[in-house]
Structures are given as structure tokens and as C-alpha cells.
Design an enzyme around this catalytic site. Sequence first.
Site: not given
Ligand code: BES
Ligand code: ZN
Ligand code: ZN
Length: 475
Positions: A241, A246, A253, A264, A323, A325, A327
Site C-alpha cells: 500500500k 491519507d 480524519k 501511509d 478512510d 482506502e 484495502r
Molecule cells: N492509514 C490508516 C490506518 C492507520 C491508522 C495507520 C493509524 C497507522 C496509524 C487507514 O487508512 C485507516 O484510516 N484505517 C481506518 C479504518 C476504519 C475507517 C475502518 C482505521 O484504522 O481507523
Molecule cells: Zn491509510
Molecule cells: Zn485511511
Amino acid sequence: MSLLKIDVRTSPLGTPDLIAFFIKGSPLPAGVPASEFDGSPGSTLLLRERTQRTLLVGLGDKEKIEPESLRRAAGTAIKQLLKIGSTEAALDLISFPDHVTPAVEGALLAGYKFAGFGKDADKKKRGVLTKLQVLVGEHELIRARAQAHDAEIIVNVTNTIRDIGNLPGNLLSPALLAEKAEELAKGRALTVKVWKESHLKRDGFGGILAVGRGSANPPRFIVLEYFGGGKKDKPIALVGKAITFDTGGISIKPGAQMDEMKWDKMGGCAVLGILLAAADLKLPLNLVGLIPSAENMPGPDAYRPGDIITTFDGKTIEVLNTDAEGRIILADAIAYARLTYKPSAIIEYSTLTGAVVMALGFRRAGLFTNEDKLRDALVVAGKTTGELVWPMPIDEEYKEGTQSEIANVKQIGGREGSACISASFVKTWAEEIPFAHIDIAGTAWTTKPPAHLEAGATGFGVRLTLAALRAGLTV
Ligand code: BES
Ligand code: ZN
Ligand code: ZN
């Protein structure tokens, strides 16, 4: 960033600063009071003799010494020597012939410093070692030379991707990441193809396009190939990825620590590093690296919750939170890997979920796979390299969380078990191909660095995967 020449020999040449590893409880050099140095991990003592300096560095108790002890101790020593302006050092490994790899890794990883962007960035740079000697016994010379050479290749590549990883979103777009991959592949036995939007549209990469649509910086798909194995050997596909920033998109966020989302992209950076090092090491196997890259921004054309996306293999996704994204771009890349290369295995790296950080913290990445051989190889490689992975479940029952009424799959399930639900979501696109997902959200960068690293991108995944591949990972 190639800082120095490594010279493996049996005795020091000239008067380098000597790094002497010290096991707790060993006799101290004459004249050193026990109150000054106890040999615990991280402790150091600088001894000045007339022509030479020796830095004692503690390893702790004998029974607890592992590769990571040498890696960190070497890192501590190098950082300290750089602070006092040393340019030439010698690692004394005569008593530690089985720890050449971690000691050299620790020294070279600790020698890395991100230059930053200040007007006076150059002045702030830590000093640079020009030469590193490695001292071993006569009978160890040949093996130690090979190990030091390989460690140097792997760490140089790791430091290169740490440098790319530390670039902020305004200085590293998906297009620039692709250019960097092209530049780095030059002169190596690697091919790189970069697909722009027109190509992505033509071939139906609906996931990468949807996530990239909110940004003025268009997405890219980077395809790297390294064929060092037999013509008929199936490749292993590595997917990473690479979200260059992000924001969360329309499901934006909160502001606190959002800057960290410049990291990210580290899954994609790890895949780039693994391919570069495989070529440098001339590994006898076939590898493909697939890096979907986009910037996740809100914007007039951004994708939205409720949207239905058609991915590369025709499977549809019901979007519920922009968010999540990672996957979505991974779905395209994994389907592409499966259909184009019929790989023997797919290993995928991503900063996918905050949930894995809640579960495991910052030292271990989550490893999600049903394949025993993949799991065992990666767990063992984690222990050798200090890039630890912890097996997490990915059973069919987690699929229930992502059943949709109106598409093939729903993008997210509930909060409970969400690291596992996310893993089983991405696995959907691997279908029957042996698959491992490594969630590096807690390990891809650090704010509290261990002795051999500095704050920022860690390069996690490069040393781990190379160790597994070189140990003959088979599925
Ligand atoms: N890039 C983030 C995951 C992340 C969060 C990595 C904190 C490192 C530190 C990912 O794209 C994301 O935002 N995931 C969300 C998913 C949720 C919306 C289902 C998450 O983990 O909160
Ligand atoms: Zn992300
Ligand atoms: Zn995200």
C-alpha cells in the site's frame, strides 16, 4: 546514502575507534571502577588511550544475548561515536562470530540520518563514518565478509526507502514515487512499469482510481519485476500500500497527528526496497512487486460513502468509509497479481488499520495468513531480523462482517475485530493463492526509536522479507 566502505579483517588497520561489546559481569579493564560501567544494554564507556579510543558498549546478561542485542549495541556505539566526530570505527566481533550480520546492520542503520529541509539542514547532519572495520578471527573471515557485504546491501536499500518514506505529502506524490522507483531500478536487473490514469481506466482498476479521484495528484500503479530464478518458477508477488498522504477523504480524519499519515506509503516503500535488494543480492528466484499508489483527499470529485466500486477482477465493493482506502487499492493490486502472474504466494504489506496498533503496539506487526509455511518462515525471519511479526487470525468467520446486500463485499465491518476483518477483506482478492497480509501500521515508523534507528520511517519489512526469502521460503 552509501556512507562507507566495510573492511573485514583480523586486526585493526591504523587507529580506528574500537567498539568493544561487553557482557555484563565480565572483568572490567584495569582502572575502570565498576560504578562507571555495568555492561547493561545501552550502557557505554569511552576509554582514551594515547593513540586510540575504545568504546565499551554493554550487551547485558550472557543468557539473554540475541541478535537484536548486538544490533542495538552497535547502533548505540555508532551514534555515540558520530556525536564525538569519529570518522573511522572498528567493530570488534572476535568473540561474537555468529553476530556479524546484526552488528553490521545495527551500525549501518544507526548511521542513517534524515537530512530534513531546514536552511541549515547540512550543518545539522550528523557526522558521517567513512570507514567501518569489522574484526573477526582468521577462520571466520570468509563467512564474515559475505555476511557484511550482504548486510551492507540490505541496509543501504533500507536507508534509501527510509529517505523516500520520510518525504512529506507535498514533496512525494504518487507520480514522484513512481519516478523514484524508475530511477532506482536503473542499472539493476529490474524492470519497472508505471501505469497512469488512462491505462488504469482502460484496464478497469476501479479501486485505485476511486481512491485517487479526490486529489489533484493523480494515482499510479507501479509494477516491478525481478526474474532471477528459473524460467518456469512461479514468482512470489509482493504487494504494498502506498498512500502518499491519507487525510481520510470525505470521511476525514481528526486533526491530531494527521501529519503521521505521510507514512501511509510505507508498505509500498517496503516492496520497492525488497525488489531493489533482491536484484543487488542476485537472489535465485522470481519476484514481482506491485505498488498501488494514490493520495486520499476530499475534493469535488472524491469518492464517497455509499459508492459502489468495481475492482480489477470485477468484484464490487460497497464503500462505507473513505478512510478505509488502503484495502480498496490493495484489492485491485492483489487481483492483478493473481490474474497476471499466477504467483506461488502473495505477501502484502500495509499500514492498514489503527486496530492492529491497539492490539500489538509498536514492536510487532500483525501477520494474517492461513498458510503454515508462510507463517513459520515469516515468524522465524522476524526473530532473526528483529522485525517481529505476530500471528493473528484470518478465519472465514471474519468474512461475515463484510457481507453486503448490494455488492460482492462491504468495505468495513464493525469496530470489534476490525484488524482481522480488514485482513479477510483483502484476502478475498487473492482467492485460492496462498496469501499473507502484514499490517505494519504500528511498525512502519517510530516516534520512540530503539538504539539502532532514529524517529521516522523504519523500513520495516525489508530485512524481514529478505531473510525469509533467503532462508528458502516456499509455500
Ligand atoms: N492509514 C490508516 C490506518 C492507520 C491508522 C495507520 C493509524 C497507522 C496509524 C487507514 O487508512 C485507516 O484510516 N484505517 C481506518 C479504518 C476504519 C475507517 C475502518 C482505521 O484504522 O481507523
Ligand atoms: Zn491509510
Ligand atoms: Zn485511511
